[in-house]
Scaffold this motif. Structure first.
Motif, short mmCIF file in Angstrom:
data_model
loop_
_atom_site.label_atom_id
_atom_site.label_comp_id
_atom_site.label_asym_id
_atom_site.label_seq_id
_atom_site.Cartn_x
_atom_site.Cartn_y
_atom_site.Cartn_z
N VAL A 1 32.57 42.90 44.90
CA VAL A 1 32.29 41.60 44.31
C VAL A 1 33.12 40.52 44.99
CG1 VAL A 1 32.39 40.21 42.21
CG2 VAL A 1 31.61 42.60 42.11
N LEU A 2 34.41 40.81 45.22
CA LEU A 2 35.29 39.84 45.88
C LEU A 2 34.74 39.44 47.24
CD1 LEU A 2 37.93 38.26 46.31
CD2 LEU A 2 38.98 40.41 47.09
N MET B 1 29.15 42.40 36.76
CA MET B 1 27.92 43.04 37.22
C MET B 1 27.96 43.22 38.74
SD MET B 1 25.46 39.69 36.76
CE MET B 1 26.20 39.32 35.17
N SER B 2 26.97 43.84 39.28
CA SER B 2 26.91 44.05 40.73
C SER B 2 26.68 42.72 41.43
CB SER B 2 25.79 45.03 41.09
OG SER B 2 24.54 44.51 40.69
N THR C 1 36.64 38.41 37.86
CA THR C 1 36.13 39.75 38.15
C THR C 1 37.31 40.72 38.27
OG1 THR C 1 34.62 41.00 39.60
CG2 THR C 1 36.16 39.50 40.68
N PRO C 2 37.13 41.99 37.93
CA PRO C 2 38.24 42.94 38.04
C PRO C 2 38.76 43.03 39.48
CG PRO C 2 36.48 43.86 36.70
CD PRO C 2 35.94 42.60 37.30
N GLY C 3 40.07 43.19 39.58
CA GLY C 3 40.69 43.22 40.90
C GLY C 3 40.31 44.43 41.73
N ASP C 4 39.77 45.49 41.09
CA ASP C 4 39.38 46.66 41.87
C ASP C 4 37.91 46.62 42.29
OD1 ASP C 4 38.26 47.00 39.39
OD2 ASP C 4 39.10 49.00 39.02
#
Length: 708
Positions: free
Chosen positions: A258-259, A234-235, A251-254
């Motif tokens: 989020v990172l 999510m955001s 979390t997705p690497g792209d």
């Protein structure tokens, strides 16, 4: 013949390694040589249970010595495997006084065939069984039934259940489980509550489970426990509200937003302190984002895996943690649970473990911890910026050895403790520069040093130093003792105590001793750290203080005043100094056993003593050794430590009104733990002496008189 104890369960995942570790720890306090044995070990990898037990200080065996057979060998030919196990066990038994044997693991649910094999092994080893039962999701009646059925199955193959320990018990069921199982089986039974930390995997385990690698952060923090796993698809604004301390976010690497949001939240006050981030999908963050991550200087492990979100989350969620030597916090938690909920004395009695006839260094160290726990004291640790101090503090708190105040920046200390996975919630943390105590300490220090022209302005600067601040806490009764020196010099540690705490009544000099743990006994060496070239009067002080220290730690004081000459055989200024010091000790303390001048061999060797001093009550059996100068004392303790393999605990400062102790700057975590325990015991003794003095001065007001 060694006494063996067999730990087994009727099913897998009971947590019996906690009981095995608790038994090894308990036996290390009771016998000189503790062994461990794994009848059946994993064939593919090293057995983590065996590694855990071998890492304990009380065990001195190799991995290869402690394995019977592999699972493959047991399945292929159970009878041959049993014969091999018995033969291998006896090799270990011959080298030990007691052996903890840890039965097989289970790959699935309850398996009577495997329990039967454990029964046969225990019977063939002549080992009483500690049966471990899981209470997870079970009622007391269900636990009792499992224990009865399991005990019956063990008895069918002539194995004897000596006690039962139920793990993962619901908090409100402890008494019911303990009483029900004990009544049903007629043996001692204990129940240990569940603890979520013990089942928590580490970041490293999650990394292995998802086939990941480290992209950024500190690899040292991979061994932190993971208390929750979140999927962060999510955001970031919605994810922030769901973060908890110790969580790993997948979390997705792209998702660079989020990172970066997670990294900033981790470093900001008021947000959760994460255990790690897993970037899935095989997408590496773009180069500018990676540079930004590096610029943030994060220590938080950021991992990268090629797996998708579902596979990563499934693998992480199914990863079960276990008790291992890599997690000191888990080890401390397990030992604390065992100590709090299992009666060690009753368990040893049920297992018929004999009382020891010697005192090994490890047994002595455990005695220190037990004595410190008997009357918990408040110790201040000024060096909160050192990881060793924080690790020791975590162990001390979890084992209930002392109450602690740590000095330093509270936010930095607590953040670092969380990063390292340490339990410091129960510690007080005080920053001397911002503490409300600063002004009070400055005024008191000004009063104490008024004869030196001290001003309040100058005193504020001085007492803001951690060593002075900690010493003032002890002086004013806000702490019972202080331990420092892991970072600071000896002078930095003890100079404030000379100025503020000063010497005890009847003692003119502060000195030190080392408690020397030999293979079968503990000796006291003084002075090896403080007074370079003592006078006869100072030697007498050292002897009297050292005798008191020896008695505090359970060593009967028989004092040898060392010299290069024994009795009246020599002369010279150095010998005369020791002779005069011996006379002063006898004059001031006629109750003490003291001999001097005496050579070291005559002090420790009965055959030499019979030749040189046949009528001496000290010669040949001395326990307290007073060296003529610091050069001799320091070199001797180091020679004995290195050449004889002795454990040197100290220096222990003596002669102060209240206990302050110095650490070596090369101190290990266990050294710090031991020194805090020693300081606590000194504080206990001084408090008891003050109570006795007060009772003597006013017997009507004393508790004893009131009770009469």
């Amino acid at each position: 013949m060694a006494r063996s104890i067999y730990v087994t369960s009727p099913e897998g995942n009971t947590g019996k390694s906690l009981v095995a570790l608790g038994l090894v720890d308990l036996l290390s306090r009771s016998v000189a040589r503790v062994g461990v044995f794994r009848p059946v070990a994993r064939s593919a990898d090293r057995d983590h249970v065996l590694d855990l037990l071998l890492d304990h200080d009380g065990v001195n065996l190799s991995y290869e010595q402690c394995v019977g057979v592999t699972y493959d060998a047991m399945i292929e030919d159970p009878e041959a495997a049993l014969a091999r196990i018995v033969a291998r066990y006896h090799e270990v038994e011959r080298a030990c006084d007691a052996v903890v044997v840890v039965g097989t693991d289970y790959s699935n649910v309850a398996g009577p065939t495997e329990l039967a094999f454990n029964s046969r092994v225990a019977a063939n080893l002549g080992a009483p069984v500690v049966l471990v039962v899981s209470g997870a999701g079970r009622t007391p009646a269900e636990i009792q039934q499992i224990a009865e059925v399991s005990a019956g199955a063990l008895a069918e193959h002539h194995a004897q259940v000596a006690s039962v320990v139920t793990l993962r018990t619901g908090g409100g069921q402890l008494d019911a489980v303990r009483e029900g199982v004990s009544a049903a089986l007629g043996v001692p039974a204990w129940a240990v509550p569940t603890h979520p930390l013990l089942d928590a995997p580490t970041v490293r385990q999650l990394m292995d489970a998802v086939g990941g690698r480290v992209l950024a952060g500190d690899e040292e923090l991979l061994d932190r426990e993971v208390l929750d796993v979140l999927v962060g698809a999510m955001s970031i604004e919605h994810l922030l509200d769901r973060l908890v301390d110790g969580a790993v976010v997948i979390t997705p690497g792209d998702r660079s937003d989020v990172l970066l949001g997670l990294l900033m939240a981790h470093q900001a006050e008021g947000f959760a302190n994460l255990a790690g981030i897993i970037l899935n999908g095989g997408f590496e963050p773009p180069a500018p984002v990676q540079r930004l991550v590096e610029g943030l200087g994060t220590r938080l492990p950021v991992l990268l895996t090629d797996r998708g979100t579902f596979r990563s989350a499934s693998a992480a969620a199914s990863t079960r943690g276990f008790l291992s030597k890599e997690s000191q916090r888990k080890v401390d938690t397990a030992l604390a649970l065992f100590e709090q909920h299992v009666d060690g004395g009753a368990l040893l009695a049920a297992l018929e473990v004999p009382r020891p006839s010697v005192v090994t260094p490890l047994m002595f160290e455990y005695t220190l911890l037990d004595r410190a726990r008997s009357d918990v004291q408040h110790i201040v640790l000024p060096e909160g910026n050192d990881d060793r101090v924080l690790r020791a503090a975590s162990t001390l708190l979890q084992r209930g050895v002392a109450r602690l105040t740590i000095l330093g920046d509270e936010a930095a200390i607590r953040a670092r403790a969380t990063e390292l996975g340490l339990a410091l919630d129960d510690a007080d943390v005080i920053d001397p520069h911002t503490s409300e105590l600063l002004e009070r300490f400055a005024e008191e220090y000004t009063r104490l040093r008024a004869h030196k022209g001290m001003t309040v302005e100058r005193a504020r600067e001085i007492v803001a130093s951690v060593s002075y601040f900690g010493t003032m806490m002890v002086h004013l009764g806000l702490a019972d003792g202080m331990v420092s020196g892991a970072v600071h010099t000896t002078a930095h540690t003890i100079k404030p105590s000379f100025e503020i705490i000063k010497t005890a009544p009847g003692i003119q000099n502060v000195s030190s001793v080392f408690l020397m743990g030999l293979e079968d006994r503990v000796l006291v060496y003084g002075d090896c750290a403080v007074i370079p070239d003592p006078t006869a009067e100072q030697l007498a002080d050292i002897a009297i203080s050292s005798a008191a220290t020896a008695a505090q730690f359970g060593v009967e004081p028989r004092i040898a005043m060392l010299s290069y000459s024994t009795g009246a055989s020599g002369s010279g200024a150095d010998v005369e100094k020791v002779r005069e010091a011996t006379a002063l000790v006898r004059e001031r303390r006629p109750d003490l056993s003291v001999e001097g001048p005496i050579q070291y061999d005559a002090a420790v060797d009965a055959s030499v003593a019979r030749t040189k001093l046949p009528d001496s009550s000290v010669a040949g059996r001395a326990t307290v050794f007073v060296f003529p100068d610091l050069n001799t004392g320091n070199n001797t303790y180091k020679a004995v430590q290195r050449s004889a393999g002795a454990v040197a605990i100290g220096p222990v400062l003596q002669g102060l009104n209240k206990p302050v102790n110095d650490l070596s700057r090369g101190a290990l975590v266990q050294d710090i733990v031991n020194t805090v325990a020693i300081t606590a015991i000194q504080a206990q003794a001084q408090a008891a002496a003050r109570r006795a003095s007060a009772a003597e001065a006013d017997p009507v007001a004393s508790p004893a008189a009131a009770g009469a």
